[in-house]
Write a protein that holds these residues in place. Structure first.
Motif, PDB file in Angstrom:
ATOM      1  N   MET A  22       9.604  10.093   5.448  1.00 38.78           N
ATOM      2  CA  MET A  22       8.383  10.895   5.523  1.00 38.78           C
ATOM      3  C   MET A  22       7.135  10.064   5.245  1.00 38.78           C
ATOM      4  SD  MET A  22       9.303  14.580   3.848  1.00 38.78           S
ATOM      5  CE  MET A  22      10.459  14.196   2.556  1.00 38.78           C
ATOM      6  N   ILE A  23       7.307   8.898   4.628  1.00 40.54           N
ATOM      7  CA  ILE A  23       6.188   8.043   4.241  1.00 40.54           C
ATOM      8  C   ILE A  23       5.832   7.076   5.365  1.00 40.54           C
ATOM      9  CG2 ILE A  23       5.419   6.288   2.580  1.00 40.54           C
ATOM     10  CD1 ILE A  23       5.799   8.989   1.259  1.00 40.54           C
ATOM     11  N   ASN A  24       4.537   6.904   5.600  1.00 43.45           N
ATOM     12  CA  ASN A  24       4.060   5.906   6.546  1.00 43.45           C
ATOM     13  C   ASN A  24       3.855   4.608   5.767  1.00 43.45           C
ATOM     14  OD1 ASN A  24       2.553   4.219   8.186  1.00 43.45           O
ATOM     15  ND2 ASN A  24       1.380   5.892   9.072  1.00 43.45           N
ATOM     16  N   ILE A  25       4.841   3.737   5.813  1.00 39.42           N
ATOM     17  CA  ILE A  25       4.821   2.487   5.042  1.00 39.42           C
ATOM     18  C   ILE A  25       3.642   1.605   5.459  1.00 39.42           C
ATOM     19  CG2 ILE A  25       6.074   0.341   4.578  1.00 39.42           C
ATOM     20  CD1 ILE A  25       7.255   2.694   3.120  1.00 39.42           C
ATOM     21  N   ASP A  26       3.330   1.562   6.736  1.00 39.78           N
ATOM     22  CA  ASP A  26       2.253   0.693   7.229  1.00 39.78           C
ATOM     23  C   ASP A  26       0.884   1.084   6.684  1.00 39.78           C
ATOM     24  OD1 ASP A  26       4.113  -0.764   8.690  1.00 39.78           O
ATOM     25  OD2 ASP A  26       3.854   0.478  10.487  1.00 39.78           O
ATOM     26  N   SER A  27       0.703   2.358   6.334  1.00 37.95           N
ATOM     27  CA  SER A  27      -0.588   2.822   5.821  1.00 37.95           C
ATOM     28  C   SER A  27      -0.613   2.933   4.294  1.00 37.95           C
ATOM     29  CB  SER A  27      -0.929   4.188   6.422  1.00 37.95           C
ATOM     30  OG  SER A  27      -1.095   4.069   7.815  1.00 37.95           O
ATOM     31  N   SER A  28       0.509   2.674   3.636  1.00 39.41           N
ATOM     32  CA  SER A  28       0.589   2.747   2.177  1.00 39.41           C
ATOM     33  C   SER A  28       0.387   1.354   1.597  1.00 39.41           C
ATOM     34  CB  SER A  28       1.953   3.297   1.762  1.00 39.41           C
ATOM     35  OG  SER A  28       2.140   4.597   2.278  1.00 39.41           O
ATOM     36  N   TYR A  29      -0.337   1.283   0.478  1.00 38.06           N
ATOM     37  CA  TYR A  29      -0.635  -0.035  -0.098  1.00 38.06           C
ATOM     38  C   TYR A  29      -1.043   0.120  -1.554  1.00 38.06           C
ATOM     39  CZ  TYR A  29      -5.455   1.410   0.819  1.00 38.06           C
ATOM     40  OH  TYR A  29      -6.634   2.097   0.849  1.00 38.06           O
ATOM     41  N   ARG A  30      -1.270  -0.993  -2.221  1.00 35.00           N
ATOM     42  CA  ARG A  30      -1.765  -0.975  -3.597  1.00 35.00           C
ATOM     43  C   ARG A  30      -3.115  -1.656  -3.646  1.00 35.00           C
ATOM     44  NH1 ARG A  30       2.097  -5.545  -6.408  1.00 35.00           N
ATOM     45  NH2 ARG A  30       1.538  -7.153  -4.927  1.00 35.00           N
ATOM     46  N   ASP A  31      -3.881  -1.316  -4.663  1.00 36.72           N
ATOM     47  CA  ASP A  31      -5.167  -1.975  -4.860  1.00 36.72           C
ATOM     48  C   ASP A  31      -5.365  -2.229  -6.348  1.00 36.72           C
ATOM     49  OD1 ASP A  31      -6.003   0.488  -5.907  1.00 36.72           O
ATOM     50  OD2 ASP A  31      -7.031   1.057  -4.081  1.00 36.72           O
ATOM     51  N   PHE A  32      -6.412  -2.935  -6.668  1.00 37.80           N
ATOM     52  CA  PHE A  32      -6.627  -3.394  -8.032  1.00 37.80           C
ATOM     53  C   PHE A  32      -8.012  -2.990  -8.527  1.00 37.80           C
ATOM     54  CE2 PHE A  32      -3.780  -6.177  -5.747  1.00 37.80           C
ATOM     55  CZ  PHE A  32      -2.689  -6.267  -6.601  1.00 37.80           C
ATOM     56  N   GLY A  33      -8.066  -2.501  -9.774  1.00 41.01           N
ATOM     57  CA  GLY A  33      -9.330  -2.276 -10.447  1.00 41.01           C
ATOM     58  C   GLY A  33     -10.026  -0.963 -10.216  1.00 41.01           C
ATOM     59  N   LEU A  34      -9.522  -0.085  -9.349  1.00 41.82           N
ATOM     60  CA  LEU A  34     -10.223   1.181  -9.103  1.00 41.82           C
ATOM     61  C   LEU A  34     -10.173   2.124 -10.300  1.00 41.82           C
ATOM     62  CD1 LEU A  34      -9.433   1.999  -5.373  1.00 41.82           C
ATOM     63  CD2 LEU A  34     -11.599   1.322  -6.369  1.00 41.82           C
ATOM     64  N   PHE A  35      -9.178   1.977 -11.184  1.00 42.71           N
ATOM     65  CA  PHE A  35      -9.088   2.800 -12.386  1.00 42.71           C
ATOM     66  C   PHE A  35      -9.523   2.006 -13.619  1.00 42.71           C
ATOM     67  CE2 PHE A  35      -6.281   5.105  -9.526  1.00 42.71           C
ATOM     68  CZ  PHE A  35      -6.610   6.428  -9.797  1.00 42.71           C
ATOM     69  N   GLY A  36     -10.234   0.920 -13.416  1.00 43.88           N
ATOM     70  CA  GLY A  36     -10.691   0.074 -14.511  1.00 43.88           C
ATOM     71  C   GLY A  36     -10.188  -1.349 -14.326  1.00 43.88           C
ATOM     72  N   GLU A  37     -10.813  -2.255 -15.001  1.00 50.20           N
ATOM     73  CA  GLU A  37     -10.465  -3.673 -14.875  1.00 50.20           C
ATOM     74  C   GLU A  37      -8.991  -3.909 -15.224  1.00 50.20           C
ATOM     75  OE1 GLU A  37     -11.828  -7.913 -16.785  1.00 50.20           O
ATOM     76  OE2 GLU A  37     -13.307  -6.287 -16.647  1.00 50.20           O
ATOM     77  N   GLY A  38      -8.312  -4.645 -14.367  1.00 43.21           N
ATOM     78  CA  GLY A  38      -6.917  -5.004 -14.593  1.00 43.21           C
ATOM     79  C   GLY A  38      -5.912  -3.944 -14.183  1.00 43.21           C
ATOM     80  N   THR A  39      -6.361  -2.805 -13.630  1.00 45.25           N
ATOM     81  CA  THR A  39      -5.418  -1.753 -13.239  1.00 45.25           C
ATOM     82  C   THR A  39      -4.905  -1.975 -11.825  1.00 45.25           C
ATOM     83  OG1 THR A  39      -7.169  -0.313 -12.400  1.00 45.25           O
ATOM     84  CG2 THR A  39      -6.531  -0.046 -14.723  1.00 45.25           C
ATOM     85  N   VAL A  40      -3.715  -1.477 -11.588  1.00 47.54           N
ATOM     86  CA  VAL A  40      -3.103  -1.486 -10.256  1.00 47.54           C
ATOM     87  C   VAL A  40      -2.863  -0.026  -9.887  1.00 47.54           C
ATOM     88  CG1 VAL A  40      -1.119  -2.203  -8.874  1.00 47.54           C
ATOM     89  CG2 VAL A  40      -1.940  -3.679 -10.717  1.00 47.54           C
ATOM     90  N   SER A  41      -3.276   0.363  -8.704  1.00 47.42           N
ATOM     91  CA  SER A  41      -3.041   1.732  -8.245  1.00 47.42           C
ATOM     92  C   SER A  41      -2.429   1.691  -6.855  1.00 47.42           C
ATOM     93  CB  SER A  41      -4.335   2.543  -8.268  1.00 47.42           C
ATOM     94  OG  SER A  41      -5.363   1.882  -7.574  1.00 47.42           O
ATOM     95  N   HIS A  42      -1.899   2.816  -6.438  1.00 47.76           N
ATOM     96  CA  HIS A  42      -1.147   2.886  -5.187  1.00 47.76           C
ATOM     97  C   HIS A  42      -1.675   4.005  -4.308  1.00 47.76           C
ATOM     98  CE1 HIS A  42       1.898   0.187  -6.877  1.00 47.76           C
ATOM     99  NE2 HIS A  42       1.607   0.796  -7.997  1.00 47.76           N
ATOM    100  N   TRP A  43      -1.761   3.717  -3.025  1.00 49.16           N
ATOM    101  CA  TRP A  43      -2.103   4.691  -1.996  1.00 49.16           C
ATOM    102  C   TRP A  43      -0.819   4.936  -1.220  1.00 49.16           C
ATOM    103  CZ3 TRP A  43      -6.913   6.858  -1.319  1.00 49.16           C
ATOM    104  CH2 TRP A  43      -7.983   6.234  -1.972  1.00 49.16           C
ATOM    105  N   ILE A  44      -0.317   6.169  -1.247  1.00 48.09           N
ATOM    106  CA  ILE A  44       0.888   6.521  -0.494  1.00 48.09           C
ATOM    107  C   ILE A  44       0.473   7.489   0.600  1.00 48.09           C
ATOM    108  CG2 ILE A  44       3.181   7.574  -0.582  1.00 48.09           C
ATOM    109  CD1 ILE A  44       3.032   4.913  -2.092  1.00 48.09           C
ATOM    110  N   CYS A  45       0.830   7.146   1.821  1.00 51.02           N
ATOM    111  CA  CYS A  45       0.436   7.928   2.992  1.00 51.02           C
ATOM    112  C   CYS A  45       1.676   8.525   3.665  1.00 51.02           C
ATOM    113  CB  CYS A  45      -0.309   7.020   3.970  1.00 51.02           C
ATOM    114  SG  CYS A  45      -0.991   7.895   5.384  1.00 51.02           S
ATOM    115  N   LEU A  46       1.602   9.803   3.980  1.00 54.41           N
ATOM    116  CA  LEU A  46       2.685  10.463   4.698  1.00 54.41           C
ATOM    117  C   LEU A  46       2.534  10.246   6.200  1.00 54.41           C
ATOM    118  CD1 LEU A  46       2.657  13.893   2.832  1.00 54.41           C
ATOM    119  CD2 LEU A  46       4.370  12.086   2.609  1.00 54.41           C
ATOM    120  N   LYS A  47       3.622  10.425   6.916  1.00 57.50           N
ATOM    121  CA  LYS A  47       3.538  10.428   8.378  1.00 57.50           C
ATOM    122  C   LYS A  47       2.724  11.650   8.790  1.00 57.50           C
ATOM    123  CE  LYS A  47       7.581   7.684   9.305  1.00 57.50           C
ATOM    124  NZ  LYS A  47       8.938   7.628   9.866  1.00 57.50           N
TER     125      LYS A  47
END
Length: 133
Positions: A22-47
């Protein structure tokens, strides 16, 4: 088809509908710092035919919250393609409510796991019986 985080990858691989991811792997990714310095967050995209609660196709959380959301949140499947300006129409359950397709929160994964354990126990009993007989 693997995601960057092993824990998320294991969960994502189990988010299936009729053995289709059900997940669109190509559109899902992680990013850094959006929740504060040194944080890692994730964007999960559905099909495109699925939506999280509130009609979202993508959610953004830090790891702990993302794992909770994927295991406990609802995932709905569109009954027809999305039309801009119209409310989404989702597949309904027997009671007329939007049907939850998330195998973790709708109980499907628990039933599959329980069935596998029961089959393993039966196979183990059968092997023991054959060895004795």
């Amino acid at each position: 088809m693997h995601y960057e985080n092993k824990t998320l990858d294991k969960i994502i691989q189990k988010l299936t509908d009729n053995d289709n991811l059900m997940i669109n792997i190509d559109s899902s990714y992680r990013d850094f710092g959006l929740f504060g310095e040194g944080t890692v967050s994730h964007w999960i995209c559905l099909k495109s035919e699925y939506r999280f609660d509130y009609g979202y196709i993508m959610i953004h959380e830090q790891l702990k919250d993302m794992i909770w959301e994927l295991k406990n949140g609802n995932i709905y499947k569109l009954a027809k393609p999305e039309v801009v300006g119209e409310d989404n129409v989702y597949i309904k359950d027997a009671d007329g409510n939007d049907k939850n397709f998330n195998p973790f929160s709708n109980g499907t994964y628990k039933r599959i796991t329980r069935r596998k354990k029961q089959n393993n126990n039966l196979n183990h009993l059968s092997i023991n019986f054959n060895l004795r007989g």
